[in-house]
Structures are given as C-alpha cells and as structure tokens.
Design an enzyme around this catalytic site. Structure first.
Site, short mmCIF file in Angstrom:
data_model
loop_
_atom_site.label_atom_id
_atom_site.label_comp_id
_atom_site.label_asym_id
_atom_site.label_seq_id
_atom_site.Cartn_x
_atom_site.Cartn_y
_atom_site.Cartn_z
CE LYS A 120 -3.85 -2.35 0.20
NZ LYS A 120 -3.35 -3.71 0.06
CD GLU A 160 -4.89 6.23 4.24
OE1 GLU A 160 -4.02 6.14 3.35
OE2 GLU A 160 -6.07 5.83 4.07
CG HIS A 200 -12.78 0.07 8.70
ND1 HIS A 200 -12.95 1.43 8.54
CD2 HIS A 200 -12.30 -0.10 9.96
CE1 HIS A 200 -12.56 2.05 9.65
NE2 HIS A 200 -12.17 1.15 10.51
NE ARG A 246 -9.18 -8.83 -3.01
CZ ARG A 246 -10.26 -8.16 -2.64
NH1 ARG A 246 -11.38 -8.31 -3.31
NH2 ARG A 246 -10.23 -7.33 -1.62
#
Length: 541
Positions: free
Chosen positions: A111, A183, A218, A274
């Site tokens: 990431k 972040e 999430h 994917r």
C-alpha cells in the site's frame, strides 16, 4: 491458447461463480477443499475435487492442479487471491494464472509503494506519514491489507499504541505481514471504486463506478452502480485516475481502484488486484461478464469490443446476507435449518439448507442483487426480495438489511462511511430524509465534529448480563479462538479495560470489563477454542 480445465483456489460462492463462467466457455472445473470443508456446496459442484491441507498453502493448490490435470488456476477473492507467491508458483509449474502478473501484484499489494506510484502518475492520495505529522484523527492500516482487516481509527494520541498493536495482530493473522502505516482519516467521505479490465496488449478500460459507502467494521454491506454522487464529469476524472494507476504498474486482468470522495475531491486508497465481492452490480449495468473477460485475457486475447464502449444502463444494488448479529455485527455460527432465497433477482450463494456456518470461514450466506431502470425501482425490488427471504437455524443480519434498504437516507442516496455510526442498526429512522442543507453536520466557525461512536461490540461483549450471565462474568459473545489473555487472577482492572481478545471469522473482538473490578478467575488460555456463551473471566466488583 485454449484452456481445458481450470482449478479454483477458493471456496464458497466465488468458486461457484467462476464454475458458471467456465461452463459457459466450455472449460472443465476443479474444486479444492480443506479437510473440514469436503461437504461444502462448492466441493460438490465441480467436475473434479481434490482435497488440500489448507486454502492458504500455495504449494497445495499447485499440487492439486497438477493432480487433477488442470492447466489454469483462478484464485477468486480473499485467501491467496492477491499473492504474488501463488501467481509465481502457478506460472512456474507451467500453468495459466487467471490474474495480474506477479510484478503488478507486488506493486499494488504494498500500500505504501502503491501510493508513491499513484503520486508519480498524478493520482491524488491522502497524506500519510508519522502520526505527529498527520495529526488526529488518523487511520492505522495494514500495508498488505484488504477487506477492512488490520484497520483502526485513532482520534487521540492516547489511543495510538493499542490501535497499532491491534492492527498489527490482525494484519499478521490475515495476511502474514504485520506492517502498518498511518494516513489522514476523513470523517464522512463516500467510498467509490472504479472497476478496471486490462489485457496484455496495453488496453485498459474502466467499467464505471460502484458506491460502497455503507460499511460496518470497514467492510461493505451495500454496493450500488452507478453512484448517486457522481455526474459524467466526475466519473470521467475518477476513471482517468484509475486507468493511469493501472498503466503505471503494468496491470492485467480485473481489478478495482478504490477512492474516498468528499464533495468533488477524491483520493486514491488502493488497488484490489482481484475480482471483488461486489462485481455483480457492475456486470448488471454494463452487460459484461467480468469473469469471462478474465478468462479471455489470461488466454492472451484482447478486451472484448463491448468493454471499451460500455454505457451504463439502469441501476443495480447488492446487499450481503451474513450470519451475524443484526445490531452488533458479531459473527454467528449454526446450522442452516431453512434457507429460502427470493426469485426474480440475481442471487450468488455458496450454501444451502442443512449447511453448517462455522467460525473457520467468512460468514457470508448470499449476495442479493436487484436491478431496475431507476435507482428507486432497484431499491423497491431489493426490498421485496428481502421480505421474501427466510433463514432459520442461525442468527443473520436480515432484519438489518430490511431496515437499511427502507431507510430514508439510503433511499435518498445521502450516505457516507459514517452512516452506520450516526444511524445505529435497527434504530428508529426519520420519517423522511432531511433537506440537503441539514445532511452535513456543521458548527459555526468550527470544524465538523467527529462521527458518533460505531455500534459498540466491546460493550455488547462485556456488558452486564451478556449471554444471560451475571455482571461478575464476561462471556464469549460468539464461538471463536482466544488469541490474547490480557489479565490474570488478582489483577485490578478499570472499566472498559480489555481482558481477552477473541478471534472469529478473521475478526478480532476485545472483551472488556464492564466496570472497575478485581479479576477473580480466568477460564481460558491463548489458543483455546470456545463456544458462544462460555464464561471467560470472572470479576469481583
């Protein structure tokens, strides 16, 4: 290059979905099953079955493919679907890999590196770095993460250490990599993703967007296409950004670029390398079979002509029927004594009457996807379908889904990722959606306040009388595995202090003390499998 026989390195509804596409292409199918999963529906639905020791062992999938005479492997989603190691093992064995090349998997899977690549490609990303540089609130995320695992929102410096530790544990368990990063956290964005298809001839196409803003832990619970928040200009900008990133990493096959959207500003989150759980809504508004396109690409073909020119038609909405508590979202287990799924809409399911929903795998029962010429028509059809759905033998989120689809704010298309924190599941909804001007919280000359706390699974797990016990007992709210014991007899604990961490269906749930107390006894050790309602800790007030 013609495929003859394909192995699906996965289970459940996605395995069945891939089998259907293979049959449409005249390709034979091979299922794999772990020892505890041989009676699963997917294991009985392929042309051949090979038992493997684990779904998480790359070598086992390659061995199974060779044993069954397969010449191709499709990883589905979850498990090893984004594993460069599995892709390399498949290719190294001379088999066809249905997915992006290992180099693209690595470029998109890290990431932090992916964000650097996105910046270089001119794609906007959220600020990241050290907590003191970002400020609060911030989001701790697993570097190798996905599916909402290994993520924690941190609002104060005092919460940071435990959030990082929890995210690392969850990431290590889910991905075998405990790396995390921080972040900036946006309180009320929308979650919008762009479906991509790319071939080995340099063609990359965006198939429009999906709005996945309604989430718990999430993880998505409702997805729709197109997004009610996008117009043609904003759709074109987001699609351009997604294609730019895919080209930058040399992407091939199906993939999804995920973004957060705030007003007309958006930021790249990650590329899911994917097929996605929610791919059916895109298929229904474009008329494109994404899995068959994957097979075409892996065989060396170019994107189908309709992929590069696919106007969106109508609206599609998907919800996920889970074995979980409809208020707390805690996973549940049990036998499906009766399962009646509706007709007239698309159903993707991997279970049937009599199947056991255990704690070892994802608690998904079925995906229900409705379409209509308009968004309102799609919602009406989905609402009727949910009313026709019947499940007995295991607790599900069906009451929550019925409530959700009828909610005035959902009907109006005015939702953000904070929807379920500000509208607790099964709470009394407003009579109608308020005027748009009141939809965004505001305070004169002050920043927007944080969203209210999410449905509190900790409180459910450690509440007085949970599971029918007295206040002096903290019990397991569902079957699972004890992965951490944080106290010992005689210890003094504060109210809300974590006592035990329970893992079930790949999610961690900390069980907390309901009040200030002394630990009288601990009845579980790390690694123990426990049943729902088991007494784990006794307390003296």
């Amino acid at each position: 290059m013609r495929m003859r026989r394909l192995l699906v390195a996965n289970r459940g509804e996605i395995a069945l979905r891939i089998f259907r596409a293979c049959r449409a292409e005249g390709i034979e199918t091979v299922a794999v099953a772990a020892p505890d999963d041989r009676r699963a529906l997917h294991a009985e639905s392929a042309d051949a079955l090979v038992e493997i020791s684990s779904y998480l062992d790359s070598a086992e999938h390659v061995r199974a493919a060779q044993e069954a005479g397969a010449d191709a492997v499709h990883p589905g989603y979850g498990f090893l679907s984004e594993s460069a190691e599995l892709a390399e093992a498949v290719l190294g064995a001379g088999l066809t890999w249905i997915g992006p090349p290992p180099s693209a998997l690595r470029a998109g899977g890290d990431k932090l590196a992916a964000k650097d690549t996105a910046r270089a490609a001119g794609v906007p990303v959220l600020p990241g770095g050290a907590p003191e540089e970002i400020g609060f609130p911030l989001l701790v995320k697993a570097a190798a993460g996905g599916g909402g695992r290994g993520m924690r929102v941190v609002r104060t410096p005092e919460e940071l250490d435990e959030a990082v530790a929890a995210a690392r544990r969850e990431a290590a368990a889910a991905f075998g990599d405990d790396s995390v990063f921080c972040e900036r956290y946006l309180e009320r964005p929308r979650h919008v993703e762009i479906q991509l298809l790319a071939d080995s001839h340099g063609n990359v196409a965006a198939l429009g967007e999906r709005d996945c803003s309604i989430q718990r832990r999430h993880q998505k619970v409702l997805e729709e296409a197109p997004s009610p928040a996008l117009d043609p200009e904003l759709r074109a900008r987001m699609s351009h950004a997604a294609v730019a990133f895919a080209r930058a990493i040399g992407y091939e096959s199906a993939g999804t670029a995920e973004f957060v959207l705030d007003g007309r500003d958006f930021w790249f989150l990650e590329l899911n390398a994917r097929i996605q759980v929610e791919h059916p809504v895109t298929e229904l508004v474009t008329g494109i079979d994404i899995v068959r396109e994957q097979l075409r690409i892996a065989s060396g073909g170019m994107l189908s002509p309709q992929v590069t020119d696919c106007p969106l038609r109508g609206h599609a909405i998907e919800v996920r029927l889970y074995a979980e508590d409809p208020r707390s979202f805690l996973p549940q287990a049990g036998r499906l004594e009766r399962l009646r799924l509706p007709e007239g809409i698309r159903i993707d399911s991997g279970v049937r009457d009599g199947d056991e929903i255990g704690t070892a795998y994802d608690p998904l029962i079925a995906k229900l996807i409705a379409t209509g010429d308009t968004r309102e028509e799609a919602l009406d059809r989905l609402g009727r379908a949910l009313r026709e759905t019947e499940v007995e033998g295991v607790t599900t989120n069906l009451p929550f889904l019925r409530w959700l689809v009828a909610h005035p704010l959902v009907r109006a298309g005015r939702v953000t990722t904070a929807f379920l924190t500000e509208n607790p599941p099964l709470s009394e909804p407003p009579r109608a959606a308020p005027a748009t001007v009141w939809s965004t919280p505001w305070r004169l000359n002050l920043p927007s306040p944080p969203a209210r706390p999410a449905p509190d699974v900790d409180a459910v797990a450690g509440s007085p009388g949970a599971g029918g016990h007295e206040q002096s007992e903290v019990v397991a709210p569902m079957p699972g595995t004890v992965i951490r014991v944080l106290v010992e007899p005689g210890a003094r604990v504060a109210a809300r202090q974590p006592l035990v961490v329970l893992e079930a269906m790949k999610m961690e749930t900390p069980l907390v003390s309901p009040y200030e107390a002394t630990v009288r006894a601990v009845h579980a050790g790390e690694g123990d499998r426990v049943v729902g309602g088991a007494v784990l800790v006794e307390l003296d007030e």
